[in-house]
Design a protein around this motif. Structure first.
Motif, short mmCIF file in Angstrom:
data_model
loop_
_atom_site.label_atom_id
_atom_site.label_comp_id
_atom_site.label_asym_id
_atom_site.label_seq_id
_atom_site.Cartn_x
_atom_site.Cartn_y
_atom_site.Cartn_z
N SER A 104 -59.47 66.71 -17.65
CA SER A 104 -59.50 68.05 -17.07
C SER A 104 -58.12 68.47 -16.57
O SER A 104 -57.77 69.66 -16.62
N SER A 105 -57.34 67.51 -16.11
CA SER A 105 -55.98 67.81 -15.65
C SER A 105 -55.07 68.15 -16.83
O SER A 105 -54.26 69.08 -16.77
N LEU A 106 -55.19 67.37 -17.92
CA LEU A 106 -54.34 67.61 -19.08
C LEU A 106 -54.64 68.94 -19.75
O LEU A 106 -53.76 69.51 -20.43
N GLU A 112 -48.62 73.89 -20.37
CA GLU A 112 -47.43 74.18 -19.56
C GLU A 112 -46.21 73.40 -20.08
O GLU A 112 -45.07 73.88 -19.96
N LEU A 113 -46.42 72.23 -20.64
CA LEU A 113 -45.30 71.47 -21.21
C LEU A 113 -44.71 72.19 -22.42
O LEU A 113 -43.51 72.08 -22.70
N ASP A 114 -45.59 72.87 -23.17
CA ASP A 114 -45.15 73.73 -24.28
C ASP A 114 -44.35 72.97 -25.34
O ASP A 114 -43.37 73.48 -25.87
N PHE A 115 -44.78 71.74 -25.64
CA PHE A 115 -44.17 71.01 -26.75
C PHE A 115 -44.60 71.64 -28.07
O PHE A 115 -45.68 72.23 -28.16
N PRO A 116 -43.78 71.54 -29.12
CA PRO A 116 -44.15 72.11 -30.43
C PRO A 116 -45.44 71.49 -30.95
O PRO A 116 -45.66 70.27 -30.85
N LEU A 117 -46.31 72.32 -31.53
CA LEU A 117 -47.57 71.83 -32.07
C LEU A 117 -47.33 71.04 -33.36
O LEU A 117 -46.47 71.40 -34.17
N VAL A 200 -48.03 64.22 -28.80
CA VAL A 200 -48.31 64.74 -30.15
C VAL A 200 -49.31 65.89 -30.01
O VAL A 200 -50.46 65.78 -30.43
N PRO A 201 -48.91 66.99 -29.42
CA PRO A 201 -49.87 68.06 -29.09
C PRO A 201 -50.32 68.86 -30.32
O PRO A 201 -49.53 69.17 -31.22
N GLY A 202 -51.60 69.16 -30.35
CA GLY A 202 -52.17 69.98 -31.41
C GLY A 202 -53.42 70.66 -30.90
O GLY A 202 -54.01 70.23 -29.91
N VAL A 203 -53.85 71.72 -31.57
CA VAL A 203 -55.00 72.48 -31.09
C VAL A 203 -56.20 72.40 -32.02
O VAL A 203 -57.31 72.75 -31.64
N GLY A 204 -56.01 71.98 -33.29
CA GLY A 204 -57.14 71.80 -34.18
C GLY A 204 -57.36 72.95 -35.13
O GLY A 204 -56.87 74.07 -34.92
N PRO A 205 -58.14 72.70 -36.20
CA PRO A 205 -58.36 73.72 -37.23
C PRO A 205 -58.99 75.00 -36.72
O PRO A 205 -58.66 76.09 -37.19
N HIS A 206 -59.94 74.90 -35.75
CA HIS A 206 -60.67 76.09 -35.31
C HIS A 206 -59.76 77.09 -34.60
O HIS A 206 -60.10 78.28 -34.51
N ILE A 207 -58.59 76.63 -34.14
CA ILE A 207 -57.64 77.53 -33.48
C ILE A 207 -56.44 77.80 -34.38
O ILE A 207 -56.02 78.96 -34.54
N TYR A 208 -55.90 76.77 -35.00
CA TYR A 208 -54.66 76.91 -35.75
C TYR A 208 -54.89 77.52 -37.14
O TYR A 208 -54.01 78.22 -37.66
N ALA A 238 -56.26 73.43 -24.24
CA ALA A 238 -55.75 72.06 -24.20
C ALA A 238 -55.20 71.63 -25.56
O ALA A 238 -55.69 72.02 -26.61
N ARG A 239 -54.17 70.81 -25.50
CA ARG A 239 -53.64 70.14 -26.71
C ARG A 239 -54.27 68.75 -26.76
O ARG A 239 -53.68 67.78 -26.34
N ASP A 240 -55.50 68.67 -27.27
CA ASP A 240 -56.26 67.42 -27.19
C ASP A 240 -56.72 66.99 -28.59
O ASP A 240 -57.91 66.84 -28.84
#
Length: 328
Positions: A104-106, A112-117, A200-208, A238-240
């Motif tokens: 929940s924290s991440l 906010e870290l805004d690393f490239p996806l 290794v941040p990513g948002v997944g197919p349903h968003i990207y 979240a980037r999860d």
């Protein structure tokens, strides 16, 4: 299926467990990231306080049990037994509650870290290995309202199954070997996986890939849509993504069910396999995320067993002083 203790009562009884030490470090790092990014919330503070309280209660009761094992007089009446039971259950729940707090924290920290996806690289890997988008193929080939409902149920069972099995193991007296191996493997999986979410941040197919998945899932227009929308709302920004912890933790659970509770394994198998498939069918993960999650689960199981064999290694004390298990 009970597993005999290794020389039963001759094992060490450390007051701290390795999973507790691991999460103490992880939570400290998460709080640090929250402070750096300004994502500190009252929920994080309150949840951390509850975790510390549960750990202190379990730790205190473990000390009382150790005193009793060494011959000190400790009341064994009904309230004392109830206190030990409640404290033990609270302590066995700490790793799983820690997972909820960290995740929940991440959800607030990683944006906010805004690393490239990394989504483009993961998509490229899937298309190179599997010849296309796996979620798209599953939806087009198997999609139906009934399957969407089953996939949503399986997906939502994540986390609940692991926590329930941990408490079950404790209450059934399986906490000499089974509980500690399982809890430490889950903890290693979580900490490594959450590190992946940050690095290794990513948002997944349903968003990207909204162009690829512009159509709703079969059954979304009905009552199933509410459950699907709730899943998306919980994830938020979240980037999860990488690795898939839905996969990793499910594989860990299935490994220990196979080893220690074979009958439960067969009951859980349809849900477990459905949960793995749901991560793709519901467009939440790429196939490479599942491969990484499976590899992480195998690593966690191997490392947990080795760490616990060292942490709870046989004592060299005289048998009369060593006569206790390392249960909470």
């Amino acid at each position: 299926m009970a597993v005999a203790r290794d020389r039963g009562d001759s094992r060490r009884d450390p007051l701290l467990w390795p999973e507790e030490c691991l999460f103490a470090v992880a939570l400290t790092l998460v709080v640090g990231l929250a402070l750096v990014t300004g994502a500190v919330s009252w929920a994080l503070i309150a949840a951390s306080a509850v975790l510390v309280g549960a750990l202190i209660a379990g730790f205190a009761l473990a000390r009382r049990r150790r005193a009793a094992a060494s011959g000190a007089a400790v009341r064994a009446d009904g309230p004392a037994r109830l206190a030990r039971l409640v404290g033990g259950v609270a302590r066995t729940s700490v790793p799983f509650l820690s997972c909820l707090v960290i995740y929940s924290s991440l959800r607030a920290i990683t944006p906010e870290l805004d690393f490239p996806l990394v989504d483009p690289a993961l998509i490229e890997f899937d298309r190179a290995v599997f010849g296309g988008d796996v979620s798209r193929w599953l939806n087009d080939t198997l999609g139906s309202p009934a399957l969407t409902l089953f996939m949503a149920i399986c997906y939502l069972s994540y986390g609940l199954s692991q926590g329930a099995y941990a408490i079950f193991s404790y209450l059934r007296g399986r906490h000499v070997r089974e509980y500690h191996d399982f809890a430490l493997a889950i903890s290693i999986t979580a900490v490594v996986g959450y590190s992946g979410y940050v690095l290794v941040p990513g948002v997944g197919p349903h968003i990207y890939q909204t162009d690829v998945y512009a159509d709703p899932l079969p059954g979304h227009e009905g009552s199933i849509g509410g459950a699907l929308d709730a899943i998306t709302a919980v994830q938020g920004p979240a980037r999860d993504l990488f690795p898939s912890l839905h996969t990793a933790m499910t594989v860990v659970l299935m490994v220990y069910l196979w080893r220690d509770a074979r009958r439960l394994f067969w009951w859980y198998l349809p849900i477990g396999l459905g949960l793995l498939l749901s991560t793709l069918y519901l467009r939440k993960h790429y196939a490479v995320d599942l491969l990484a999650g499976t590899a992480l689960a195998v690593l966690a199981v191997v490392v947990a067993g080795r760490v616990n064999r060292w942490w709870y290694r046989p004592r060299t004390d005289p048998p009369a002083e060593a006569a206790r298990s390392f249960a909470p």
